[in-house]
Design an enzyme around this catalytic site. Structure first.
Site, mmCIF file in Angstrom:
data_model
loop_
_atom_site.group_PDB
_atom_site.id
_atom_site.type_symbol
_atom_site.label_atom_id
_atom_site.label_comp_id
_atom_site.label_asym_id
_atom_site.label_seq_id
_atom_site.Cartn_x
_atom_site.Cartn_y
_atom_site.Cartn_z
ATOM 1 N N HIS A 1 -3.739 14.206 -2.408
ATOM 2 C CA HIS A 1 -3.017 12.938 -2.304
ATOM 3 C C HIS A 1 -2.192 12.889 -1.016
ATOM 4 C CE1 HIS A 1 -3.237 11.340 -6.651
ATOM 5 N NE2 HIS A 1 -4.100 12.330 -6.532
ATOM 6 N N CYS B 1 -9.101 11.915 -3.769
ATOM 7 C CA CYS B 1 -9.103 12.409 -5.143
ATOM 8 C C CYS B 1 -10.369 11.957 -5.884
ATOM 9 C CB CYS B 1 -7.822 11.983 -5.846
ATOM 10 S SG CYS B 1 -7.412 13.019 -7.272
ATOM 11 N N GLU C 1 -0.744 10.452 0.380
ATOM 12 C CA GLU C 1 0.358 9.479 0.403
ATOM 13 C C GLU C 1 1.705 10.134 0.134
ATOM 14 O OE1 GLU C 1 -0.225 10.306 -3.667
ATOM 15 O OE2 GLU C 1 -1.743 9.682 -2.203
#
Length: 380
Positions: A354, A264, A356
C-alpha cells in the site's frame, strides 16, 4: 453477526479458533457474536486506518501491539465511510484516550458501529499460534452469545472460509464519483474500486490527477468513457481467483496499451491477467513495517501491507506473456513473496503493498510518480 450495545465494558467474552483453541477476555466494543478470518496486524499505530480499510472485510484483526486506543478516534483519519473489520482483538485497551484530535474513544466507536471485539487476550500467544498454524476461521462471543466451547466451535466451523470468497463488489462504490485534481489538472485516471482507500485517490490528486472512481463491476466501455490517460486497479478483499471480471477488464486495458497501475488486489489481478496463478499465504502480510526490495533500483523500503494471497510468478527470470515480457519488480525480504510486477514492453506495473501510506511509512510514494511518468511518456 448479532450484536447488542449494552454492558460491553463488563461482559465476559471468548474467542474460539477453528482448530479448537480458545482465549477468554472481556467484551470490547459491541456485545454479541461475530465470525471471520483471524489475522494479525503488526502495526504499532494507525489502528483507525486499519479498521476502515475495506481490504479487511470479513476479517477479525488481532493487534500485536499490546496497547491500543490511546489516541482515540476522529473523523478525519478514516479510509472509508465505515469500519470494515468483522471483529477486533486487543490486549490492553486504553482506559482514557489522550490526543488533541480525539473526538471519542475507540471502544465507543466500535460499539457505535456494531463491531464485536474482545480485550484482555494474550495477543502474543494468539499471534504465535496463527504464525504456526496459519490464518483460520474464528468467532468472538460475548454476553448472551457465550456458550460451552464445543457449541461455539461448531458455529465457527459453519462460517465461510476466505478461499473462494468473492468480496470486492461488497465493499466497492455503487456509483461512479470523481476526486478532483489538486491544483492544475494534468491527467484523468479511471480507478476501478475493488476496496479503495481514500488516501489512494488523494495521493493521485496531489499529482494533478482527476480520479474517476468506478464500481468493481464497471465494464471496459465504462472505463474508457471517462477518457482516461491511465487506469488504476485498487486494493480490496477476497480471493483473487474469483475476480474473473476485473481480470477481463484489465486484459482489455493491456490490449489498448493504456498506462496501468495496480496495488494489492490490483497486483493479483495483473498477475492473473498475465497468466500467472495466485495462492493463499499461510498467515499473510499485515502491518506497516514490512521490508520490500525494489529490484529495479536495489532500494529497500519499509512498507504497509494487508494481503493474504500472493502471485505465483518466477523470481529468477523474465516471463513471456500475451502482453509482452514481464518480470517480478519487488520482493518481500522476509519470505521472498512476489511484491510487484512490471511489463517490459508496455506501460503497466503493480505492487502488492500500500504505497498511499495510511497508515505507514512514505517510502513507496515514488510509485505514484512512476505512474505519472508512464502517462507522461504515453502522451509524449
Amino acid at each position: 453477526m448479532t450484536i447488542s450495545t449494552r454492558g460491553a465494558a463488563k461482559a465476559p467474552a471468548v474467542l474460539v479458533l477453528e482448530d479448537g483453541r480458545a482465549f477468554r477476555g472481556r467484551a470490547y466494543g459491541a456485545v454479541g457474536e461475530t465470525f471471520g478470518e483471524a489475522v494479525f496486524s503488526t502495526g504499532m499505530t494507525g489502528y483507525q486506518e486499519t479498521l476502515t480499510d475495506p481490504s479487511y472485510h470479513r476479517q477479525v484483526v488481532v493487534m500485536t501491539a499490546p496497547h491500543v486506543g490511546n489516541t482515540g478516534v476522529n473523523d478525519e483519519d478514516p479510509e472509508s465511510g465505515r469500519i470494515w473489520v468483522s471483529g477486533y482483538v486487543v490486549r490492553d485497551p486504553a482506559r482514557v484516550p489522550s490526543n488533541w484530535r480525539s473526538q471519542r474513544s475507540l471502544d465507543e466507536e466500535l460499539e457505535r458501529q456494531g463491531v464485536v471485539g474482545i480485550s484482555g487476550v494474550d495477543t502474543r500467544a494468539l499471534t504465535r499460534h496463527l504464525r504456526e498454524r496459519g490464518a483460520m476461521r474464528v468467532g468472538i462471543f460475548s454476553g448472551d452469545a457465550v456458550a460451552d466451547e464445543a457449541t461455539l466451535l461448531a458455529r465457527v466451523l459453519r462460517a465461510p472460509e476466505m478461499v473462494g470468497a468473492d468480496l470486492s463488489a461488497e465493499v466497492a462504490t455503487k456509483e461512479t464519483y470523481v476526486v478532483p485534481a489538486i491544483g492544475a489538472k494534468k491527467f484523468t485516471v479511471a480507478a476501478i474500486d475493488l476496496g479503495i482507500k481514500g488516501m489512494t485517490s488523494h495521493r493521485m490528486a496531489e499529482r494533478g490527477i482527476e480520479v474517476h472512481v468506478l464500481p468493481a463491476t464497471a465494464t471496459l466501455e465504462e472505463v474508457y468513457a471517462v477518457g482516461p490517460d491511465g487506469v488504476f486497479f485498487s486494493n480490496g478483499p477476497g480471493d483473487p481467483a474469483t475476480a474473473d471480471h476485473p481480470v477481463s477488464v484489465m486484459q482489455g486495458v493491456l490490449e489498448r496499451k493504456t498506462p496501468l497501475f495496480g496495488i494489492c488486489f490490483g497486483n493479483q489481478i495483473l498477475g492473473r491477467a498475465l497468466g500467472f496463478g495466485t495462492y493463499k499465504l499461510k498467515y499473510g502480510h499485515r502491518g506497516i513495517n514490512q521490508p520490500v526490495q525494489d529490484r529495479t533500483t536495489g532500494k529497500v523500503e519499509v512498507t504497509a501491507h494487508n494481503h493474504g494471497f500472493a502471485v505465483d510468478a518466477p523470481l529468477d527470470k523474465v516471463s513471456d506473456t500475451k502482453f509482452g515480457r514481464a518480470e517480478v519488480s519487488h520482493v518481500c525480504l522476509n519470505d521472498q513473496v512476489v511484491e510487484g510486477l512490471q511489463l517490459l514492453d508496455q506501460p503497466a506495473f503493480s505492487v502488492q503493498y500500500h504505497p498511499e501510506a495510511a497508515a505507514g511509512p512514505h517510502d513507496a510514494a515514488y510509485l505514484f510518480d512512476r505512474f505519472v511518468s508512464l502517462m507522461e511518456g504515453q502522451r509524449a
